[in-house]
Write a protein that holds these residues in place. Structure first.
Motif, mmCIF file in Angstrom:
data_model
loop_
_atom_site.group_PDB
_atom_site.id
_atom_site.type_symbol
_atom_site.label_atom_id
_atom_site.label_comp_id
_atom_site.label_asym_id
_atom_site.label_seq_id
_atom_site.Cartn_x
_atom_site.Cartn_y
_atom_site.Cartn_z
ATOM 1 N N ASP A 1 -24.524 11.771 -36.031
ATOM 2 C CA ASP A 1 -24.862 12.078 -37.431
ATOM 3 C C ASP A 1 -23.844 13.031 -38.066
ATOM 4 N N GLU B 1 -30.305 1.740 -39.330
ATOM 5 C CA GLU B 1 -31.335 2.535 -38.648
ATOM 6 C C GLU B 1 -31.498 2.031 -37.217
ATOM 7 N N PHE C 1 -33.666 8.632 -33.708
ATOM 8 C CA PHE C 1 -33.908 7.873 -34.949
ATOM 9 C C PHE C 1 -33.661 8.713 -36.209
ATOM 10 N N PRO D 1 -34.052 8.147 -40.497
ATOM 11 C CA PRO D 1 -34.404 7.208 -41.564
ATOM 12 C C PRO D 1 -33.255 7.047 -42.549
ATOM 13 N N ARG D 2 -33.237 5.901 -43.200
ATOM 14 C CA ARG D 2 -32.180 5.614 -44.185
ATOM 15 C C ARG D 2 -32.058 6.711 -45.253
ATOM 16 N N SER E 1 -31.979 -0.612 -43.727
ATOM 17 C CA SER E 1 -33.149 0.143 -43.268
ATOM 18 C C SER E 1 -34.175 -0.805 -42.673
ATOM 19 N N THR F 1 -37.624 1.472 -41.773
ATOM 20 C CA THR F 1 -38.453 2.175 -42.752
ATOM 21 C C THR F 1 -38.756 1.383 -44.015
#
Ligand code: SAM
Ligand code: SF4
Length: 327
Positions: free
Chosen positions: A169, A190, A204, A206-207, A248, A251
């Motif tokens: 990330d 995702e 994980f 989320p978008r 995504s 989600t």
């Protein structure tokens, strides 16, 4: 040609074919530590069998094929298969998803054989991190592959990045900024949960959070996907050569725009990536099924396509992981 549509009126025109469950990398989020149990070679579809299924699919209304795996470029004589599929009437888009490690060797031959373009999976721009995510890969080989694809004209080049908290990330902004100088379409995906992949929960992202990190680096304006009708939503930095996309799958219910079927390397047709429901084509084929029989099976798979996945309710595929389906 009439075209296929499922019971929810979704047009189905796209077949993803996994040509092998073998891979030359061992990405931590895709393969379990111990690897995946590999199917014996005689259970794999032969090139002739793949061609028969693809021809029946084209006669039913499939126009777009993508080769995947495992790693599709480790399948022996893959160039021959590309030639065979490119020659099928009605298939107007033939693409391939790869980790790029063998692309430097094959890009020109793939292009000459009739492949249109490649999607490349690349989860780090840093040498050591690339090695730790893939367990065995060399970033220099992946970059050489991307350069070769560009030179061979396998374009547009789409780069798939699975965004993972605590893993890559910190590189989301770097990946996004590359699109300013390079005509790459960088798509953040995702992480999807699969049985036996316990890490998925803690990694994980989320978008919404991925997108926030990208927006923190510059203003984004929406653009239409000029390169197909895939599940990604695309944006662009001012004057950028490439685009940034977000997929995504977890989600958001992107299922209502799903246009695809999947064929596994051992000959099972999967109406949905995230459902274990499969229709066997290999045994019927080996017992003399005709093109019309195959077309009927394909229409049956389309009719069985579920409305959407149930990931939010905790339901995830159990029979196979991503490397065995092809993403
Ligand atoms: N070996 C090729 C490659 O890596 O591009 C093709 C097969 S790989 C299974 C296809 C895609 O699935 C890759 O882009 C990979 O990043 C993605 N993938 C694998 N496991 C995933 C997961 N758990 N969630 C989201 N994407 C995943
Ligand atoms: Fe292999 Fe692709 Fe899975 Fe990585 S993501 S282990 S390259 S199949």
């Amino acid at each position: 040609m009439t075209g296929l549509s499922d019971s929810f009126q979704r047009p189905i025109n796209y077949l993803r074919i996994s040509v092998t469950d073998r891979c030359n990398l061992r990405c931590t989020y895709c393969m379990p530590d111990e690897g995946v149990p590999l199917a014996p070679h005689n259970q794999m579809l032969s090139f002739e069998e793949i061609r028969s299924i693809a021809t029946a699919a084209a006669s039913a209304g499939i126009t777009k094929i993508r080769l995947t795996g495992g790693e599709p470029l480790v399948r022996l004589d893959i160039i021959e298969l590309v030639k065979m599929l490119a020659a099928i009437e009605g298939i107007d888009d033939l693409a391939l998803t790869t980790n790029a490690i063998l692309l430097e060797k094959y890009a020109v031959q793939l292009k000459e054989a009739g492949l249109k373009r490649v999607n490349i999976s690349l989860d780090s721009l840093q040498k050591d991190k690339f090695r730790s995510i893939t367990r065995i890969g060399a970033l220099s080989e992946a970059f050489a592959g991307i350069r070769a694809a560009h030179k061979a004209g396998l374009e547009p080049i789409k780069i798939n990045v699975v965004a993972m908290r605590g893993v890559n990330d910190d590189e989301i902004a770097d990946f996004a900024k590359i699109t300013i100088e390079k005509s790459w379409h960088v798509r953040f995906i995702e992480l999807m949960p699969f049985e036996g992949n316990q890490a998925a929960n803690k990694w994980f992202m989320p978008r919404t959070e991925i997108e926030q990190r990208v927006r923190a680096t510059g203003e984004l304006t929406p653009v239409f996907d000029q390169t197909g009708h895939g599940p990604a939503r695309y944006f662009k930095f001012p004057n950028a050569k490439g685009t940034v996309g977000f997929i995504s799958s977890v989600t958001e219910h992107i299922c209502m725009s799903c246009n695809r079927l999947r064929l596994t390397a051992d000959g099972k047709l999967r109406p949905c990536l995230l459902s274990d429901n499969e229709i066997d084509l290999r045994e019927p084929l080996r017992n003399g099924a005709t093109g019309d029989d195959l077309k009927n099976f394909i229409e049956q798979a389309v009719a069985n396509k579920p409305k959407g996945h149930e990931l939010v309710n905790g339901s995830k595929p159990k029979k196979r992981n991503m490397a065995q389906i092809g993403g």
